[in-house]
Scaffold this motif. Sequence first.
Motif, PDB file in Angstrom:
ATOM      1  N   HIS A  38       0.812  -1.214   0.000  1.00  0.00           N
ATOM      2  CA  HIS A  38       0.000   0.000   0.000  1.00  0.00           C
ATOM      3  C   HIS A  38       0.848   1.268   0.000  1.00  0.00           C
ATOM      4  O   HIS A  38       0.360   2.344   0.345  1.00  0.00           O
ATOM      5  CB  HIS A  38      -0.931  -0.004   1.214  1.00  0.00           C
ATOM      6  CG  HIS A  38      -1.825  -1.210   1.264  1.00  0.00           C
ATOM      7  ND1 HIS A  38      -2.833  -1.424   0.350  1.00  0.00           N
ATOM      8  CD2 HIS A  38      -1.848  -2.278   2.102  1.00  0.00           C
ATOM      9  CE1 HIS A  38      -3.457  -2.567   0.631  1.00  0.00           C
ATOM     10  NE2 HIS A  38      -2.865  -3.102   1.682  1.00  0.00           N
ATOM     11  N   HIS A  39       2.096   1.148  -0.399  1.00  0.00           N
ATOM     12  CA  HIS A  39       2.979   2.303  -0.463  1.00  0.00           C
ATOM     13  C   HIS A  39       3.076   2.803  -1.897  1.00  0.00           C
ATOM     14  O   HIS A  39       3.018   2.034  -2.851  1.00  0.00           O
ATOM     15  CB  HIS A  39       4.382   1.936   0.023  1.00  0.00           C
ATOM     16  CG  HIS A  39       4.454   1.681   1.498  1.00  0.00           C
ATOM     17  ND1 HIS A  39       5.630   1.722   2.201  1.00  0.00           N
ATOM     18  CD2 HIS A  39       3.493   1.390   2.405  1.00  0.00           C
ATOM     19  CE1 HIS A  39       5.398   1.467   3.476  1.00  0.00           C
ATOM     20  NE2 HIS A  39       4.117   1.244   3.614  1.00  0.00           N
ATOM     21  N   ASN A  40       3.237   4.112  -2.031  1.00  0.00           N
ATOM     22  CA  ASN A  40       3.555   4.705  -3.314  1.00  0.00           C
ATOM     23  C   ASN A  40       5.012   5.131  -3.286  1.00  0.00           C
ATOM     24  O   ASN A  40       5.403   5.990  -2.492  1.00  0.00           O
ATOM     25  CB  ASN A  40       2.671   5.927  -3.595  1.00  0.00           C
ATOM     26  CG  ASN A  40       1.256   5.530  -3.943  1.00  0.00           C
ATOM     27  OD1 ASN A  40       1.038   4.533  -4.625  1.00  0.00           O
ATOM     28  ND2 ASN A  40       0.285   6.297  -3.472  1.00  0.00           N
ATOM     29  N   LEU A  41       5.827   4.526  -4.121  1.00  0.00           N
ATOM     30  CA  LEU A  41       7.250   4.805  -4.139  1.00  0.00           C
ATOM     31  C   LEU A  41       7.534   5.973  -5.070  1.00  0.00           C
ATOM     32  O   LEU A  41       7.204   5.939  -6.250  1.00  0.00           O
ATOM     33  CB  LEU A  41       8.011   3.566  -4.610  1.00  0.00           C
ATOM     34  CG  LEU A  41       9.536   3.614  -4.519  1.00  0.00           C
ATOM     35  CD1 LEU A  41       9.976   3.769  -3.063  1.00  0.00           C
ATOM     36  CD2 LEU A  41      10.138   2.348  -5.118  1.00  0.00           C
ATOM     37  N   SER A  42       8.126   7.032  -4.528  1.00  0.00           N
ATOM     38  CA  SER A  42       8.432   8.234  -5.306  1.00  0.00           C
ATOM     39  C   SER A  42       9.927   8.493  -5.295  1.00  0.00           C
ATOM     40  O   SER A  42      10.593   8.335  -4.267  1.00  0.00           O
ATOM     41  CB  SER A  42       7.684   9.438  -4.728  1.00  0.00           C
ATOM     42  OG  SER A  42       8.070  10.631  -5.392  1.00  0.00           O
ATOM     43  N   TYR A  43      10.454   8.916  -6.437  1.00  0.00           N
ATOM     44  CA  TYR A  43      11.862   9.268  -6.544  1.00  0.00           C
ATOM     45  C   TYR A  43      12.061  10.777  -6.704  1.00  0.00           C
ATOM     46  O   TYR A  43      13.170  11.271  -6.558  1.00  0.00           O
ATOM     47  CB  TYR A  43      12.503   8.553  -7.739  1.00  0.00           C
ATOM     48  CG  TYR A  43      12.486   7.047  -7.607  1.00  0.00           C
ATOM     49  CD1 TYR A  43      13.524   6.371  -6.974  1.00  0.00           C
ATOM     50  CD2 TYR A  43      11.430   6.299  -8.108  1.00  0.00           C
ATOM     51  CE1 TYR A  43      13.511   4.988  -6.836  1.00  0.00           C
ATOM     52  CE2 TYR A  43      11.397   4.919  -7.979  1.00  0.00           C
ATOM     53  CZ  TYR A  43      12.439   4.268  -7.348  1.00  0.00           C
ATOM     54  OH  TYR A  43      12.409   2.901  -7.200  1.00  0.00           O
ATOM     55  N   SER A  44      10.999  11.503  -7.010  1.00  0.00           N
ATOM     56  CA  SER A  44      11.088  12.941  -7.231  1.00  0.00           C
ATOM     57  C   SER A  44      11.377  13.681  -5.932  1.00  0.00           C
ATOM     58  O   SER A  44      11.146  13.167  -4.827  1.00  0.00           O
ATOM     59  CB  SER A  44       9.781  13.471  -7.831  1.00  0.00           C
ATOM     60  OG  SER A  44       9.544  12.929  -9.107  1.00  0.00           O
ATOM     61  N   GLN A  45      11.842  14.912  -6.064  1.00  0.00           N
ATOM     62  CA  GLN A  45      12.162  15.713  -4.892  1.00  0.00           C
ATOM     63  C   GLN A  45      10.902  16.194  -4.180  1.00  0.00           C
ATOM     64  O   GLN A  45      10.879  16.305  -2.950  1.00  0.00           O
ATOM     65  CB  GLN A  45      13.030  16.910  -5.290  1.00  0.00           C
ATOM     66  CG  GLN A  45      13.630  17.663  -4.114  1.00  0.00           C
ATOM     67  CD  GLN A  45      14.677  18.658  -4.543  1.00  0.00           C
ATOM     68  OE1 GLN A  45      14.784  19.009  -5.724  1.00  0.00           O
ATOM     69  NE2 GLN A  45      15.486  19.123  -3.609  1.00  0.00           N
ATOM     70  N   GLU A  46       9.850  16.482  -4.946  1.00  0.00           N
ATOM     71  CA  GLU A  46       8.614  17.007  -4.371  1.00  0.00           C
ATOM     72  C   GLU A  46       7.383  16.195  -4.787  1.00  0.00           C
ATOM     73  O   GLU A  46       6.272  16.720  -4.803  1.00  0.00           O
ATOM     74  CB  GLU A  46       8.426  18.476  -4.772  1.00  0.00           C
ATOM     75  CG  GLU A  46       9.515  19.394  -4.255  1.00  0.00           C
ATOM     76  CD  GLU A  46       9.358  20.830  -4.722  1.00  0.00           C
ATOM     77  OE1 GLU A  46      10.167  21.672  -4.290  1.00  0.00           O
ATOM     78  OE2 GLU A  46       8.435  21.118  -5.509  1.00  0.00           O
ATOM     79  N   GLY A  47       7.595  14.941  -5.118  1.00  0.00           N
ATOM     80  CA  GLY A  47       6.472  14.086  -5.476  1.00  0.00           C
ATOM     81  C   GLY A  47       5.908  14.326  -6.862  1.00  0.00           C
ATOM     82  O   GLY A  47       4.791  13.893  -7.171  1.00  0.00           O
ATOM     83  N   GLU A  48       6.706  14.956  -7.733  1.00  0.00           N
ATOM     84  CA  GLU A  48       6.221  15.241  -9.083  1.00  0.00           C
ATOM     85  C   GLU A  48       5.845  13.973  -9.833  1.00  0.00           C
ATOM     86  O   GLU A  48       4.885  13.967 -10.629  1.00  0.00           O
ATOM     87  CB  GLU A  48       7.286  16.010  -9.883  1.00  0.00           C
ATOM     88  CG  GLU A  48       7.554  17.414  -9.395  1.00  0.00           C
ATOM     89  CD  GLU A  48       8.690  17.492  -8.385  1.00  0.00           C
ATOM     90  OE1 GLU A  48       9.279  18.577  -8.245  1.00  0.00           O
ATOM     91  OE2 GLU A  48       8.976  16.456  -7.742  1.00  0.00           O
ATOM     92  N   ASP A  49       6.598  12.887  -9.603  1.00  0.00           N
ATOM     93  CA  ASP A  49       6.294  11.642 -10.319  1.00  0.00           C
ATOM     94  C   ASP A  49       4.955  11.056  -9.880  1.00  0.00           C
ATOM     95  O   ASP A  49       4.317  10.311 -10.643  1.00  0.00           O
ATOM     96  CB  ASP A  49       7.417  10.618 -10.185  1.00  0.00           C
ATOM     97  CG  ASP A  49       7.829  10.338  -8.749  1.00  0.00           C
ATOM     98  OD1 ASP A  49       7.240  10.924  -7.826  1.00  0.00           O
ATOM     99  OD2 ASP A  49       8.749   9.520  -8.544  1.00  0.00           O
TER     100      ASP A  49
END
Length: 247
Positions: A38-49
């Motif tokens: 149930h996690h959303n994995l983000s690599y962007s600095q501010e969650g842009e992805d």
Amino acid sequence: MNFIFRKFRNIYKRLENGFQVTVFPEKFSLYPKLQYLHHNLSYSQEGEDMILSRFFENKENGFYVDVGAHHPQRFSNTYLFYMRGWRGINIDAMPGSMESFNKIRVCDINLEFPISDGHQTLTYYEFNEPALNGFCRDISMKRNGSGNYRIISEKKMKTYTLSEILDNYLPNGQNIDFLTIDVEGLDLQVLKSNNWHKYRPHIVLLEDLNRFPISQIHKSDIASFMEKQNYHFYAKSIHTLFFLNKN
């Protein structure tokens, strides 16, 4: 046929990931599926992805262009999509920056070019924090000595336009789903260097260090320029503006 292709592609990716974890355990890891279900994995600095992911949630095999790509994973607006099978062009001016891209983003087109609105020679300010590297003297001087940040080198570089890079490296007939730009103060110049009649990404996102609130977005030079290119303001994070092609 498409279902079979996707199934074999997923099997291949799992085998590839398993091989990487086995052979290079210090560089790769696998996440337990149940633990991160149930996690959303983000690599962007501010969650842009995450914003892009919501917009393109049903799209497979898309294409991106990343100007000021910085790192193949860290602060990356494109790595999440690369992991999903998308491909694209990564561009950064930092000398040696594409070495890590060529190891981690082997299926992308990775280019080491400075981008601006014309052919000129500019000073590139390199920091002990590579995410701050850029050509804008005013911003670089303000950051130099702020906290632990400092300039460690200055280099003269010849710049190219985005349109000529796309002319030379964009695959024939390839549409661009999104263009992301983060070049520490020269973002408007990069925008101006594109051929907007020829290359029209569906979404354009880029940094605006002025940090205008949404109610004052009309004061942004970047927003005004994009409106003239027939793009409308679509979303915003702390520093990043998103624009959607009206066509």
